[in-house]
Design a protein around this motif. Structure first.
Motif, PDB file in Angstrom:
ATOM      1  N   ILE A   3     -39.023  40.723  32.940  1.00 15.53           N
ATOM      2  CA  ILE A   3     -38.775  39.404  33.513  1.00 15.53           C
ATOM      3  C   ILE A   3     -39.819  39.180  34.603  1.00 15.53           C
ATOM      4  N   PRO A   4     -40.487  38.047  34.616  1.00 20.10           N
ATOM      5  CA  PRO A   4     -41.530  37.821  35.614  1.00 20.10           C
ATOM      6  C   PRO A   4     -40.948  37.674  37.008  1.00 20.10           C
ATOM      7  N   THR A   5     -41.751  37.994  37.997  1.00 17.20           N
ATOM      8  CA  THR A   5     -41.344  37.806  39.381  1.00 17.20           C
ATOM      9  C   THR A   5     -42.338  36.867  40.048  1.00 17.20           C
ATOM     10  N   GLU A  15     -42.581  46.395  47.249  1.00 16.58           N
ATOM     11  CA  GLU A  15     -43.981  46.340  46.839  1.00 16.58           C
ATOM     12  C   GLU A  15     -44.145  46.528  45.337  1.00 16.58           C
ATOM     13  N   ASP A  16     -43.231  47.269  44.704  1.00 20.08           N
ATOM     14  CA  ASP A  16     -43.365  47.527  43.270  1.00 20.08           C
ATOM     15  C   ASP A  16     -42.794  46.399  42.406  1.00 20.08           C
ATOM     16  N   GLY A  17     -42.280  45.336  43.054  1.00 21.20           N
ATOM     17  CA  GLY A  17     -41.723  44.220  42.300  1.00 21.20           C
ATOM     18  C   GLY A  17     -40.221  44.278  42.135  1.00 21.20           C
ATOM     19  N   SER A  18     -39.578  45.293  42.694  1.00 19.95           N
ATOM     20  CA  SER A  18     -38.121  45.385  42.630  1.00 19.95           C
ATOM     21  C   SER A  18     -37.489  44.257  43.434  1.00 19.95           C
ATOM     22  N   LEU A  34     -28.341  46.275  46.886  1.00 20.69           N
ATOM     23  CA  LEU A  34     -28.563  46.389  45.455  1.00 20.69           C
ATOM     24  C   LEU A  34     -30.044  46.203  45.178  1.00 20.69           C
ATOM     25  N   THR A  35     -30.624  47.187  44.522  1.00 24.15           N
ATOM     26  CA  THR A  35     -32.026  47.120  44.131  1.00 24.15           C
ATOM     27  C   THR A  35     -32.110  47.081  42.609  1.00 24.15           C
ATOM     28  N   ILE A  36     -32.812  46.094  42.077  1.00 24.43           N
ATOM     29  CA  ILE A  36     -33.008  45.968  40.637  1.00 24.43           C
ATOM     30  C   ILE A  36     -34.465  46.267  40.326  1.00 24.43           C
ATOM     31  N   SER A  37     -34.694  47.108  39.350  1.00 26.13           N
ATOM     32  CA  SER A  37     -36.040  47.583  39.025  1.00 26.13           C
ATOM     33  C   SER A  37     -36.949  46.437  38.597  1.00 26.13           C
TER      34      SER A  37
END
Length: 253
Positions: A3-5, A15-18, A34-37
Motif C-alpha cells: 500500500i503506498p504511503t 523512517e522505514d515507512g511504517s 500500534l505500528t503497522i509495517s
C-alpha cells in the motif's frame, strides 16, 4: 501486498515507512502504540505494562472486529477506528463504481490501511438448474455455500432425481414457481424457489455490503475469484493497482 504511503498524510511515519498510532485508553494512564509495517501485512502492538504483541494484519483485523477475543472492548473500539476504511480525512478514501454484465458494483477502500468495502447490487436469477453454476460460477461459493444448500434442499424435497435431469437447450416458455421461500443468510435476504417440472431454479439475493481488508478478501468473500466469471476480480485489481495498491494472492489449489 503493498500500500503506498505519502509524506503529507496526517499520520506518524517511521523512517522505514511504517505507520505509528498512539492513544491513551479511557483511564488516561495506559499508553497504546500500534505500528503497522511498510507492507501493511504485519503489526506490532504495545500496551503499557504488557508484553508487546505482533503478528499478521489478518489476525489484528479479526480481533478488532470481535471475531477473536484477544483484546478488551475498549481496545477493539480504538483499533476499529484506526483500521477503518472510513476516516474523517477523506484524503485516503477511494470510491469506484463500475458495471459488469449489466450489474453495477461499488468498491470503497483506504489506501492507507488497506481496509476495503464491497457493495453488491440485488441479483435475480432464473436458470436451468444444471446450468446455474455455468452461468453464475460464484453460486457454489456464495456465503460459504449456504445459498447453494438452500436450493439443493428444495430440489431434494421436490423428489427430483438429479441423475435423470438433462440440461435444457433453451428455457421453457412457461415456468411456474408455486412457493417462494424467504430466508436470511448472514443477514441478507435470500429468496429461492424451484419448478420441478421444468427443472428451473429461482434465486433472488438482496443487495449486500461486505467489509474486509485486502489481506482477507478471499476469506471474507469466498466467491471473489468467480464473480462474473472472474471479471469482477480483474476490475477490482485494476482499480487497486491504479491507486498503487498491489495484492499478493495465493494461487488457487
Amino acid at each position: 501486498m503493498r500500500i503506498p504511503t505519502n509524506s503529507d498524510v496526517a499520520v506518524n511515519y517511521d523512517e522505514d515507512g511504517s505507520l505509528l498510532f498512539v492513544a491513551l485508553m479511557n483511564d488516561g494512564e495506559r499508553m497504546t502504540e500500534l505500528t503497522i509495517s511498510p507492507s501493511r501485512t504485519s503489526y506490532n502492538l504495545e500496551i503499557w505494562g504488557q508484553e508487546p504483541m505482533h503478528g499478521r494484519m489478518q489476525s489484528l483485523f479479526k480481533s478488532a472486529r470481535g471475531m477473536k477475543k484477544d483484546f478488551p472492548e475498549e481496545l477493539r473500539d480504538w483499533l476499529r477506528d484506526v483500521l477503518s476504511w472510513e476516516e474523517p480525512d477523506c484524503e485516503h478514501q477511494r470510491h469506484e463504481k463500475f458495471i459488469i454484465d449489466g450489474r453495477r458494483f461499488e468498491v470503497r477502500f483506504n489506501v492507507r490501511t488497506g481496509a476495503i468495502r464491497f457493495i453488491f447490487p440485488e441479483i435475480v436469477v432464473v436458470s436451468d438448474r444444471l446450468r446455474l453454476a455455468d452461468n453464475y460460477p460464484e453460486f457454489y461459493k456464495m456465503m460459504n455455500g449456504k445459498v447453494e444448500s438452500l436450493l439443493h434442499r428444495l430440489v431434494v424435497e421436490s423428489g427430483t432425481h438429479e441423475g435423470l435431469q438433462v440440461a435444457n437447450d433453451q428455457m421453457p416458455t412457461t415456468v411456474i414457481f408455486n412457493e417462494m421461500n424467504r430466508n436470511f443468510v448472514e443477514g441478507v435476504e435470500v429468496i429461492t424457489s424451484y419448478d420441478s417440472d421444468n427443472d428451473v431454479t429461482f434465486l433472488k439475493i438482496d443487495s449486500q455490503t461486505v467489509d474486509s481488508h485486502i489481506c482477507l478478501i478471499e476469506e471474507d468473500l469466498p466467491e471473489w475469484r468467480y464473480i462474473a466469471h472472474g471479471k469482477f476480480r480483474e476490475k477490482v485489481l485494476e482499480i487497486l493497482a491504479k491507486n498503487g495498491v498491489e495484492l499478493e494472492e495465493e494461487k488457487n489449489s
